[in-house]
Design an enzyme around this catalytic site. Sequence first.
Site, PDB file in Angstrom:
ATOM      1  N   HIS A  63      22.011   7.408  22.492  1.00  0.00           N
ATOM      2  CA  HIS A  63      20.991   8.469  22.405  1.00  0.00           C
ATOM      3  C   HIS A  63      20.426   8.618  20.990  1.00  0.00           C
ATOM      4  O   HIS A  63      21.140   8.491  19.997  1.00  0.00           O
ATOM      5  CB  HIS A  63      21.501   9.802  22.971  1.00  0.00           C
ATOM      6  CG  HIS A  63      22.605  10.495  22.233  1.00  0.00           C
ATOM      7  ND1 HIS A  63      22.362  11.432  21.252  1.00  0.00           N
ATOM      8  CD2 HIS A  63      23.944  10.438  22.349  1.00  0.00           C
ATOM      9  CE1 HIS A  63      23.517  11.917  20.810  1.00  0.00           C
ATOM     10  NE2 HIS A  63      24.500  11.313  21.448  1.00  0.00           N
ATOM     11  N   ASP A 163      26.449  10.903  15.215  1.00  0.00           N
ATOM     12  CA  ASP A 163      26.232  11.194  16.633  1.00  0.00           C
ATOM     13  C   ASP A 163      24.735  11.335  16.845  1.00  0.00           C
ATOM     14  O   ASP A 163      24.170  12.381  16.549  1.00  0.00           O
ATOM     15  CB  ASP A 163      26.979  12.479  17.009  1.00  0.00           C
ATOM     16  CG  ASP A 163      26.810  12.873  18.456  1.00  0.00           C
ATOM     17  OD1 ASP A 163      26.283  12.074  19.230  1.00  0.00           O
ATOM     18  OD2 ASP A 163      27.201  14.009  18.796  1.00  0.00           O
ATOM     19  N   GLU A 193      20.064  13.730  25.064  1.00  0.00           N
ATOM     20  CA  GLU A 193      21.473  13.663  25.479  1.00  0.00           C
ATOM     21  C   GLU A 193      22.182  14.966  25.178  1.00  0.00           C
ATOM     22  O   GLU A 193      22.964  15.486  25.971  1.00  0.00           O
ATOM     23  CB  GLU A 193      22.182  12.500  24.773  1.00  0.00           C
ATOM     24  CG  GLU A 193      23.584  12.200  25.316  1.00  0.00           C
ATOM     25  CD  GLU A 193      24.718  12.934  24.615  1.00  0.00           C
ATOM     26  OE1 GLU A 193      25.867  12.805  25.056  1.00  0.00           O
ATOM     27  OE2 GLU A 193      24.476  13.666  23.615  1.00  0.00           O
ATOM     28  N   GLU A 194      21.899  15.493  23.995  1.00  0.00           N
ATOM     29  CA  GLU A 194      22.649  16.660  23.508  1.00  0.00           C
ATOM     30  C   GLU A 194      22.353  17.935  24.298  1.00  0.00           C
ATOM     31  O   GLU A 194      23.080  18.906  24.183  1.00  0.00           O
ATOM     32  CB  GLU A 194      22.374  16.886  22.013  1.00  0.00           C
ATOM     33  CG  GLU A 194      22.846  15.749  21.108  1.00  0.00           C
ATOM     34  CD  GLU A 194      24.364  15.668  20.944  1.00  0.00           C
ATOM     35  OE1 GLU A 194      25.077  16.503  21.528  1.00  0.00           O
ATOM     36  OE2 GLU A 194      24.817  14.758  20.238  1.00  0.00           O
ATOM     37  N   ASP A 216      28.536   5.765  22.055  1.00  0.00           N
ATOM     38  CA  ASP A 216      28.461   7.098  21.437  1.00  0.00           C
ATOM     39  C   ASP A 216      29.660   7.297  20.514  1.00  0.00           C
ATOM     40  O   ASP A 216      30.533   6.436  20.429  1.00  0.00           O
ATOM     41  CB  ASP A 216      28.437   8.173  22.537  1.00  0.00           C
ATOM     42  CG  ASP A 216      27.626   9.403  22.139  1.00  0.00           C
ATOM     43  OD1 ASP A 216      27.630   9.777  20.947  1.00  0.00           O
ATOM     44  OD2 ASP A 216      27.010  10.012  23.023  1.00  0.00           O
ATOM     45  N   HIS A 302      29.411  17.011  15.187  1.00  0.00           N
ATOM     46  CA  HIS A 302      28.499  18.159  15.250  1.00  0.00           C
ATOM     47  C   HIS A 302      28.595  19.041  14.003  1.00  0.00           C
ATOM     48  O   HIS A 302      28.424  20.258  14.084  1.00  0.00           O
ATOM     49  CB  HIS A 302      28.691  18.964  16.550  1.00  0.00           C
ATOM     50  CG  HIS A 302      28.167  18.232  17.758  1.00  0.00           C
ATOM     51  ND1 HIS A 302      27.992  18.821  18.986  1.00  0.00           N
ATOM     52  CD2 HIS A 302      27.746  16.951  17.910  1.00  0.00           C
ATOM     53  CE1 HIS A 302      27.513  17.925  19.840  1.00  0.00           C
ATOM     54  NE2 HIS A 302      27.366  16.781  19.207  1.00  0.00           N
TER      55      HIS A 302
HETATM   56 CO    CO Z   1      26.790  14.954  20.233  1.00  0.00          CO
HETATM   57 ZN    ZN Z   2      26.517  11.772  21.133  1.00  0.00          ZN
END
Ligand code: CO
Ligand code: ZN
Length: 329
Positions: A63, A163, A193-194, A216, A302
């Site tokens: 992603h 990420d 995606e998130e 990922d 994150h």
């Molecule tokens: Co993520």
């Molecule tokens: Zn991810």
Amino acid sequence: MKELLQKLTAAFGPSGYETNVRELILETIKNDVDEYRVDALGNLITRKGTLKENGKRIMISAHMDEIGLMVTHVDEQGYAYVTNLGGVRPLNCMSNRVIFENGTEGMLCARDLENGKIPALNQYFVDTGASSRENCEVKIGDPCVFAGNFVDMGDRWMSKTMDDRIGCYIAIEALKELKDSPNEIYFVFSVQEEVGLRGAKTAAYSIDPEIGIALDVTMCFDTPGLVERNLKFGAGPCIKAKDGSLVGTPWLNNAIYDAAERAGIPYQIEVLRGAGTDAGAIALSRSGVPSSAISVACRYVHTPSEMVDVNDVNQAIRLLVEFVSHEIK
Ligand code: CO
Ligand code: ZN
């Protein structure tokens, strides 16, 4: 190689605003793929190779989007309040810098630490240096992301968007290395995606793959204070047994373990209590697709300082190339 990752991680691309990332990726790979298209949601769908005897149609998905925040309103004093785009934890917001697409930067802060408790996200505001709503450089609906440079730490790399730009990077390097294969391989650089694996859902519908693999990051549990110790730096790519969106298809996982063993690549088995990847969406596409994920252990997921191990990244590229270059059964 490192310069490419540096550019990828620096690109602005919260969920739904992936254009910058997509243009950078397309520029990098357009001469290395047989075909590409951008679908209605903004997924970049590329194809490498055609189906040969005993081959399979494979969708590989990384992603492009990153977590971010979106302005809900700007008050009279020029403070911009925000809501989340994806899994932003209020704890990780305190006193961090954010950056908007127009280059405006700001300090992300909350009214107060009520008795030491972490404020809810709706208490956070961005101070862009404005003194009124009129002179604020950002407005309702503008998205922003954490600021966080790419840092080369030698054996480790750190940035705001490992990420999942690291997944995009692995896909790019693998498709450039890939030569003969009986398989028809779709490398997808997905959107949104998130916010719920949304891009992978429509991309999988249009590709109609026989196998789905997400690339990922996953949690790295080797820092102090974490209970689970099953995923760590330097032990190789992680192969998905389970997360909150997917149970990795056993025969497919066995085929990935075989590929790793064939090529002498170390690997870890990934079991997460929650979270999810594009593989969860691919698996439930149409009448179902055997799916799994190849993940890279990442510390501080994150946050503005997501960290990966360089050797794990390189081994993930090798594993992906090995796996898709041969007949899969
Ligand atoms: Co993520
Ligand atoms: Zn991810």
